[in-house]
Design an enzyme around this catalytic site. Structure first.
Site, PDB file in Angstrom:
ATOM      1  N   GLU A   1       0.802  -1.158  -0.121  1.00 47.12           N
ATOM      2  CA  GLU A   1      -0.049  -0.001   0.114  1.00 47.12           C
ATOM      3  C   GLU A   1       0.891   1.342   0.120  1.00 47.12           C
ATOM      4  OE1 GLU A   1      -1.036   0.835   4.556  1.00 47.12           O
ATOM      5  OE2 GLU A   1      -2.535  -0.207   3.308  1.00 47.12           O
ATOM      6  N   THR A   2       2.120   1.073   0.423  1.00 51.81           N
ATOM      7  CA  THR A   2       2.956   2.320   0.239  1.00 51.81           C
ATOM      8  C   THR A   2       4.245   2.100  -0.621  1.00 51.81           C
ATOM      9  OG1 THR A   2       2.095   2.968   2.590  1.00 51.81           O
ATOM     10  CG2 THR A   2       4.245   3.774   2.008  1.00 51.81           C
TER      11      THR A   2
END
Lengths: 306, 306
Positions: free
Chosen positions: A24-25
């Site tokens: 997600e990052t």
């Protein structure tokens, strides 16, 4: 099994979507990944736009401590990149964040060997400081019996890259660390090399830190890469699981080690200081999960799978 | 058995004659043994006279590289001591002697980070050099694309204590070591502390060496104490057996270690940086054979036995 295989020997990135969907990052190192010196690397704006459109969180991490987050923001802007100051984690900010995280006493001061970025971040954090560029022109008086006074309220010496490094600063910082009880020795980074200009490699913050280590015989707390302080800070602040992060960088011994120390996925790009032969050479013990030429390969490798 | 006992825990010197008769050469560290800053330590001239009258060879060894042998000779003279230049071994001389001992090529040059003493000794040894005090005022130009040229004929970088240490020198020395094939990295010493003035302790040559080590990620060849280069040189030059030498110094981690590394007898004097409680403290692992307050104890301990 997959992880074991990847650690044993880095794989060329073949399916970017797979990697993008698995996290997600993205944490990006800047120099050698986003830009080289003052030039943007090809395809970077489109790649960042694509990742944002997929809802990915983007974080930019740099060991360079000469600028504050705000000053870094201007560099992104100048290069035509739309990056928020809050997305930028420079080691200047990390030094101030570290001191806040340990509740550095309000009545204590920091002696700075380094440039403007560290001062700016300490100021924003409400921490008193002295030294920095102001001490760049100072000289030691050589009269017999000369005694250098130092401030007994200095509770930490922060050392980062400093073009105006001199013996005055070495002696002042050494006195604080050696003579003030409990005085901390904090390094923004120990990088051997930095990129003052893109014409050649320049001696990095590791030389200023090495000097203070040599005179105090103490090892510093490092807040920049490859120490995990910034990763832990990010993970706490945004509530991100580390397995949901991919660290992207051009250096094995800082970026990739930083990602691995933090338990993240790692991608080496060959657009900076590391070549494929260095990665695959017999002396290299640090293997990222994946490697690719540059981050804009995310676009083409993605296109190929459509 | 005797040696074992002595190594396990230093003995107070009780019978100076015994020690004096057991060796033919005394090697003295200077600062903290012969003088402190600019003041002669009590009883030194008489002690040296007594040793000479007994036919002992006297050698004076110092890690200080800021002066040449000749310049050191003047310091002895000023203090009223009759010492021949040939009896003085400073680490500035050791650097030049080391380069001669390895047949440093005549067409190669040395880049110096350090003060005048090193330049003088290189000159006497017929070795070409650049850098030193001349580079003390130089600054890095910060224009984009700036490239620092360096001399490809530099075959060694010699690093010693340098009050005029700056980033220009760090970068120049780093470029030579990193980019000139086979370029040597030589340290006069790695002392944490030096005695610029006797009012306080000053950051020593270890800080300059630490800086270059930090940017090159290389470890230097050390020619000063505690490396045995000077001891080996002395032993070869004068044909002295090392067991016939007593090393006298005030520092455990340089002087006493130097003596022990060389296989000599060792005497710690408490007239310098080491106190009895430091010697006997639980953290200290270096035990000389003997200790005493100052070298002039040789006179009184001798008198007591008459």
């Amino acid at each position: 099994m997959e992880t074991l295989k990847a650690r044993a020997s880095a794989q060329p990135l073949q399916d970017a979507d797979d990697l993008i969907n698995s996290v997600e990052t993205f944490i990006f190192d800047c120099d050698g990944v986003i830009w080289k010196g003052d030039s943007l690397i090809d395809g970077v704006p489109e790649t960042l736009d694509m990742l944002r459109s997929k809802g990915k969180r983007l974080v930019f991490v740099t060991n360079n401590s000469t600028k504050s987050r705000k000053q870094y923001g201007k560099k992104f802007e100048t290069l035509g990149l739309n990056v928020n100051e809050e997305e930028i984690f420079a080691s200047s900010f990390a030094a101030a964040a570290y001191l806040k995280s340990i509740d550095f006493p309000k009545d204590k001061k920091v002696y700075v060997i380094g440039e403007d970025g560290i001062l700016k971040e300490l100021e924003l954090a409400g921490i008193q400081y002295l030294g920095g560029p102001e001490d760049g022109g100072k000289k030691i008086e050589l009269k017999p019996g000369f005694y250098m006074e130092h401030d007994e309220d200095v509770g930490a010496v922060v050392v980062g890259f400093d073009r105006y490094f001199n013996y005055y600063k070495v002696q002042y910082g050494t006195l604080c660390i050696r003579e003030n009880p409990g005085c901390l020795f904090i390094a923004t980074n120990r990088d051997a090399v930095t990129h003052l200009t893109d014409a050649q490699e320049w001696a990095g913050g590791g030389s200023m830190v090495g000097a203070i280590s040599g005179s105090t015989q103490r090892e510093p707390v490092v807040v920049g890469k490859p120490s995990t302080f910034m990763m832990d800070y990010l993970s706490n602040k945004f509530g991100i699981q580390k397995s949901q992060i991919c660290m992207v960088g051009d250096r094995l011994d800082t970026d990739i080690l930083f990602g691995q120390n933090g338990g993240c996925k790692t991608l080496l790009v060959l657009s900076g200081v590391t070549s494929l032969s260095m990665l695959q050479g017999p002396d290299n013990k640090i293997q990222p999960d994946f490697y690719t030429n540059k981050i804009s390969d995310f676009l083409s490798l993605k296109a190929a799978t459509v």
